[in-house]
Write an enzyme that holds these catalytic residues in place. Sequence first.
Site, PDB file in Angstrom:
ATOM      1  N   HIS A  33       0.840  -1.198   0.000  1.00 24.44           N
ATOM      2  CA  HIS A  33       0.000   0.000   0.000  1.00 24.44           C
ATOM      3  C   HIS A  33       0.876   1.248   0.000  1.00 24.44           C
ATOM      4  CE1 HIS A  33      -2.219  -3.363   1.716  1.00 24.44           C
ATOM      5  NE2 HIS A  33      -3.330  -2.778   1.337  1.00 24.44           N
ATOM      6  N   LEU A 123      -8.961  -3.169  10.745  1.00 25.11           N
ATOM      7  CA  LEU A 123      -9.177  -1.741  11.018  1.00 25.11           C
ATOM      8  C   LEU A 123      -9.942  -1.521  12.325  1.00 25.11           C
ATOM      9  CD1 LEU A 123      -9.712  -0.565   7.369  1.00 25.11           C
ATOM     10  CD2 LEU A 123      -7.770  -0.089   8.867  1.00 25.11           C
ATOM     11  N   ASN A 189      -8.248  11.412   3.821  1.00 26.53           N
ATOM     12  CA  ASN A 189      -7.848  11.502   2.401  1.00 26.53           C
ATOM     13  C   ASN A 189      -9.012  11.331   1.438  1.00 26.53           C
ATOM     14  OD1 ASN A 189      -8.378   8.774   2.182  1.00 26.53           O
ATOM     15  ND2 ASN A 189      -6.241   8.135   2.223  1.00 26.53           N
ATOM     16  N   ILE A 191     -10.555   8.885   0.306  1.00 28.58           N
ATOM     17  CA  ILE A 191     -10.504   7.778  -0.658  1.00 28.58           C
ATOM     18  C   ILE A 191     -10.586   6.454   0.090  1.00 28.58           C
ATOM     19  CG2 ILE A 191      -8.949   6.539  -2.260  1.00 28.58           C
ATOM     20  CD1 ILE A 191     -10.214   8.985  -3.478  1.00 28.58           C
ATOM     21  N   HIS A 263      -4.194   2.973  -3.404  1.00 27.00           N
ATOM     22  CA  HIS A 263      -4.324   2.421  -2.056  1.00 27.00           C
ATOM     23  C   HIS A 263      -3.570   1.110  -1.883  1.00 27.00           C
ATOM     24  CE1 HIS A 263      -6.092   1.139   1.723  1.00 27.00           C
ATOM     25  NE2 HIS A 263      -6.331  -0.025   1.155  1.00 27.00           N
ATOM     26  N   GLU A 411     -18.244  -4.656  24.379  1.00 26.22           N
ATOM     27  CA  GLU A 411     -17.393  -5.841  24.475  1.00 26.22           C
ATOM     28  C   GLU A 411     -16.202  -5.759  23.535  1.00 26.22           C
ATOM     29  OE1 GLU A 411     -20.630  -5.935  23.703  1.00 26.22           O
ATOM     30  OE2 GLU A 411     -21.618  -6.732  25.491  1.00 26.22           O
ATOM     31  N   PHE A 437     -21.237 -13.370  24.389  1.00 25.43           N
ATOM     32  CA  PHE A 437     -20.777 -12.105  23.831  1.00 25.43           C
ATOM     33  C   PHE A 437     -19.273 -12.113  23.526  1.00 25.43           C
ATOM     34  CE2 PHE A 437     -24.606 -10.651  26.353  1.00 25.43           C
ATOM     35  CZ  PHE A 437     -25.447 -10.745  25.266  1.00 25.43           C
ATOM     36  N   HIS A 461     -21.898 -17.588  32.333  1.00 28.28           N
ATOM     37  CA  HIS A 461     -23.179 -17.959  31.709  1.00 28.28           C
ATOM     38  C   HIS A 461     -22.882 -18.829  30.494  1.00 28.28           C
ATOM     39  CE1 HIS A 461     -24.203 -14.775  34.441  1.00 28.28           C
ATOM     40  NE2 HIS A 461     -25.498 -14.880  34.186  1.00 28.28           N
ATOM     41  N   ASP A 469     -33.075 -16.746  29.783  1.00 26.40           N
ATOM     42  CA  ASP A 469     -32.727 -15.710  28.802  1.00 26.40           C
ATOM     43  C   ASP A 469     -32.780 -16.233  27.367  1.00 26.40           C
ATOM     44  OD1 ASP A 469     -32.618 -13.489  30.374  1.00 26.40           O
ATOM     45  OD2 ASP A 469     -30.449 -13.534  30.681  1.00 26.40           O
ATOM     46  N   HIS A 473     -28.875 -15.855  24.276  1.00 30.76           N
ATOM     47  CA  HIS A 473     -27.881 -15.722  25.336  1.00 30.76           C
ATOM     48  C   HIS A 473     -27.155 -17.036  25.623  1.00 30.76           C
ATOM     49  CE1 HIS A 473     -29.572 -11.822  25.805  1.00 30.76           C
ATOM     50  NE2 HIS A 473     -28.911 -11.552  26.904  1.00 30.76           N
TER      51      HIS A 473
END
Lengths: 665, 665
Positions: A33, A123, A189, A191, A263, A411, A437, A461, A469, A473
């Site tokens: 890049h 990212l 930028n 882009i 890029h 989280e 989670f 859990h 739940d 869950h």
Amino acid sequence: MTKEPLDPANARLTIDCLRFLAADAVEQARSGHPGTPMEAAPMAYLLYRRHLRHNPADPHWPGRDRFVLSCGHASMLLYGALHLSGYALSLEDLRNFRQLGSPAAGHPEYGHAPGVETTTGPLGQGVAVSVGLALGARFLAEQASADLFNYRVYCLCSDGDLMEGVAGEAASLAGHLGLGNLILIYLDNRITIEGETRLAFSEQVAARFLAYDWQVQQVEGENLAEIEAALNAAKADPRPSLIIARTHIAPGAPTKQDSAEAHGAPLGAEELAATKRAYGWDPQLRFHVPEAVRAHMAACRERGARLQADWEERLAQAEAQPSPTLRAWLWGRAGELPDGCGDNLPRFVPSDGPLATRQASGIVLNALAARLPLLLGGSADLAPSTNTLLKGEDSFSRESSGRNLHFGVREHAMGAILNGLSHTPGLIAYGATFLIFSDYLRPPLRLAAMMGLAPIYVFTHDSIALGEDGPTHQPVEQLAGLRAVPNLRVIRPCDANETAEAWRLAVEHRTGPSALILSRQGLPVLDRERLAPAEGVRRGGYVLAEEEGQLRALLIATGAEVHVALAARELLQKEGIGTRVVSLPCWELFEEQDVAYRSAVLPPACAARVAVEAASPFGWERWVGEGGAVVAMRSYGASAPGAVLMKHFGFTAEALANKLRELLG
Amino acid sequence: MTKEPLDPANARLTIDCLRFLAADAVEQARSGHPGTPMEAAPMAYLLYRRHLRHNPADPHWPGRDRFVLSCGHASMLLYGALHLSGYALSLEDLRNFRQLGSPAAGHPEYGHAPGVETTTGPLGQGVAVSVGLALGARFLAEQASADLFNYRVYCLCSDGDLMEGVAGEAASLAGHLGLGNLILIYLDNRITIEGETRLAFSEQVAARFLAYDWQVQQVEGENLAEIEAALNAAKADPRPSLIIARTHIAPGAPTKQDSAEAHGAPLGAEELAATKRAYGWDPQLRFHVPEAVRAHMAACRERGARLQADWEERLAQAEAQPSPTLRAWLWGRAGELPDGCGDNLPRFVPSDGPLATRQASGIVLNALAARLPLLLGGSADLAPSTNTLLKGEDSFSRESSGRNLHFGVREHAMGAILNGLSHTPGLIAYGATFLIFSDYLRPPLRLAAMMGLAPIYVFTHDSIALGEDGPTHQPVEQLAGLRAVPNLRVIRPCDANETAEAWRLAVEHRTGPSALILSRQGLPVLDRERLAPAEGVRRGGYVLAEEEGQLRALLIATGAEVHVALAARELLQKEGIGTRVVSLPCWELFEEQDVAYRSAVLPPACAARVAVEAASPFGWERWVGEGGAVVAMRSYGASAPGAVLMKHFGFTAEALANKLRELLG
């Protein structure tokens, strides 16, 4: 150091040198890049030459400022800056960009090149890790020494980073906590890979960060004086700071500036030559570092040595009369735990039960915290359920750097912040949420495992037994998904004493993350006088209950289902079927044992094996073999009281016994 | 319908009735969340009685407004509103809240209770699914009929939803796209599980949403006139709308209002009785629905029947001269595909190769799109790399509802938006990113699988063979992690023709999601005259290359590694070792085949089996058995050209042949 006036000629020369080191390396690798390193060279120059307190001779100096390249695809920018600053990264390494064994990997890899503070590429992660680094710095500054840990965290990011939710979560928390030691530079930028950023991203980033209570400044990306002033203002502001730099991707490239083409692919020989000519560089020269640049950048090493020497002196003074926290930090820096920290953990007896392993975990965690002043953590707004509050300790807030962190319902950011904390020498960090989670934080969990960081995940859990739940869950595939992650230890203890052992392992294991998988429901505390001691956890799996008579059947279980297996064993033994129960809380550790031990625990001759786990059967074939069976979840769960569900889905002693009777024919 | 003036007495009575239905049900179940339903009852009343265009007699009416309860833990609010509005959800069902088999599950489960538009519970998901629903509505309105699909999407959410990054990602995109048919109501009760929300969340939500280009209004949560006015203003505004309602958790509960205690546990008999007294209700009465409430809410059914009848009339008119898109919608509504849509897909011959399966995918996708006007999708800013652009089609933007979606670098929101699109009758939605970033969207992927929705995930760059980008971008454990998800089909084709079959399967399979796992690198197009036809993909696995002579060795592979297996077979056959190659692109489909077929493909008598996949070996024991071996990745990858890495990590014909020679002794 920013008192030294800008030296425009050398600055410009160094910046252009950074640009062409990047473009040349990408060209040479035929991969990479070029555009972003070229646009961000001014910032890298100002940071590495003028703002970062760093010592290229010792990338591990704990008092250094941290620099995180969140847009990891711009890795050549970092390698170029490290090389010119005098880190042990040679021009030859840069020539081998993206080749096997080169420290100059495609994305910055922690531990590969000196000066890479964290692995980036996915990212958003770098921004959130930076928040964790800043949080760790403030914690150490307040708890251990304001004089030693007043370092700052600088992070460079792209629009992609700021589109990712994890960055938003972390930024919101950073603003909330007023992490003034954090400075984020955003390369605006306009882009992206698909074209212009405004195809998908037109929000007002400045207004959003103001809403998070950040300082926000806007600068022109080639205007050194403007960027310099913004950096100085950012350092002076008590809030975290965002500097939005209007940049142009691949600046100066005659046909590719401001184009998505710049890029993720080499500029091409012709375009690169034309760009060099536009900057007044000789197109024939590749990987060229003018002598003036070398001389100009030599100041980094000189200043760094001086800064670190001052710091070491302050440390020596502090060491003479260390606070308990500084003493703990010194241990941590040396990679040691205080003597006996893992011994004398709470032990539990049957009359303590029934006790959910999450409850036992809370007791053990608090006992550990009493001995480990730099153990800190919290949960994603579930502390009362995950039992992860450190009693008598302050919360970490804008006003106070306590050990109880409140991540909010974030989280993903929690996972990345744990990475930042785990990068901070001396700290042992944990984060808690429901096992389901864990799906929200897989990206940073993977990075922790890849980097060999050692955060501790407290995932409670842990099965359908959580009950009402319901399916959203109730974890099913999460255990398998976590067990597949290289260098992650997944430990699912069956009772309070196995939980204590699991915590001990997690705290002592400093080269990879550990995930503790804990029950919501109460579980008996096993009678260890009758059964094998819980220390067996240290080998990953062990014979919990020996067969009586000849071994004919094997039951293998983890966590709560160990108790079902023990009850099934009773039924079978009454019929004279010699049945062994193996507790297998940590597959990874068990696999590390030698074949002799593993075969002693799971004798190959015994083919009648049933594994039981209230989760996906995926992967269990490894332990039961072709002659065996797995009692597990083949669907999602349901909403009902936990005990009802366990019966409904077939996790009963009778069902296990039947399965073994079938196998025995 | 909002022209009818507010009837304050009946409104108040109905609202209180909703409150106590929720509190009573939680009390009865001894489990659940009373506080939020109690605070949100005014909004539920106004929506179900006055604003939603819905027909309780037909919850599937495609022209209805959608209501999503993103804070799914407040499920009893929804059940109460559905019951009072006249949906087929009885008082008995409510009494069985959270019990096995009750449609009134702990969290709203799609397909369990009528009127539940989507499964919620994991926070943030409902907000992002709502964005997908709104996007789908606008797409249909513009592409098929503005008259039939002008419905709105209402979503109710809590602070936890807005802390989650996925909601931020989706809100940013909704503002960008100007989805004016979306109205989000935020219950700002300032309480979370760990205590006051300001422990972790002090950002200015209003300012953040203004930065996203939303309309933002603030109201007092018990002021019906204010909320009503805000709803009307929201409908009139061309932007998506956020209504921030200052509420109090468990309003009127004498000791638990504004307390975290009221969040996740029953109020307790005494507190509940006191609360009822405070509202002038008889504490003795449980699950009480006053006659006046029944009479008042009867209007929902009457109005709903009228609205739907009008709509059906408009549909009948449109059906007389349907546009191609409306015709496609009618097929989709009936769960059908256009005749021959899956036939006549592109076929590839060896001279078309080498062709990456991502490239083949792009060709097949475009062919399908030509026949399926309601096939739409896009990527998380990777369209040129994932080959998922529909050629000649518009982008979906503020101005135009084209079929090419640009999600931005927001994988998590993409996953949830795909769920919203997949909830929309007629639409077939796909979303693309690199396989490694599937980690970012596991939560909505799981919900899709659980709900039986059928989005198609296009996951490219599927192994270390992607090369230079290095370990952060190289999937290792992702295949195992996805295969462990119940009701998800994971298909990893080995060449262009298997890719066509994979797309066909994905488009035809409408009861669960499919993940296509595609290569970055070019692969030969297999000669199907010499090898078995690619239609074998439909059975999940098939004998690609028969052994010559007696079967002695089995090679099992997926994707790119099939070609390595074929080369290894050549080596072994030269030595006279009868070697079969099985292509196993989809484990889930193969497991659905009968035992006879599976045994014919993988004869149990042949124990010398080697599986090869450039990914974690986790789970492969199922196919190779105790006598077999797996050639796989036992660590993270590295940064180097793909071909170099494949060799470095042992994915060569020679290594496979050696492994089999070893097994054969």
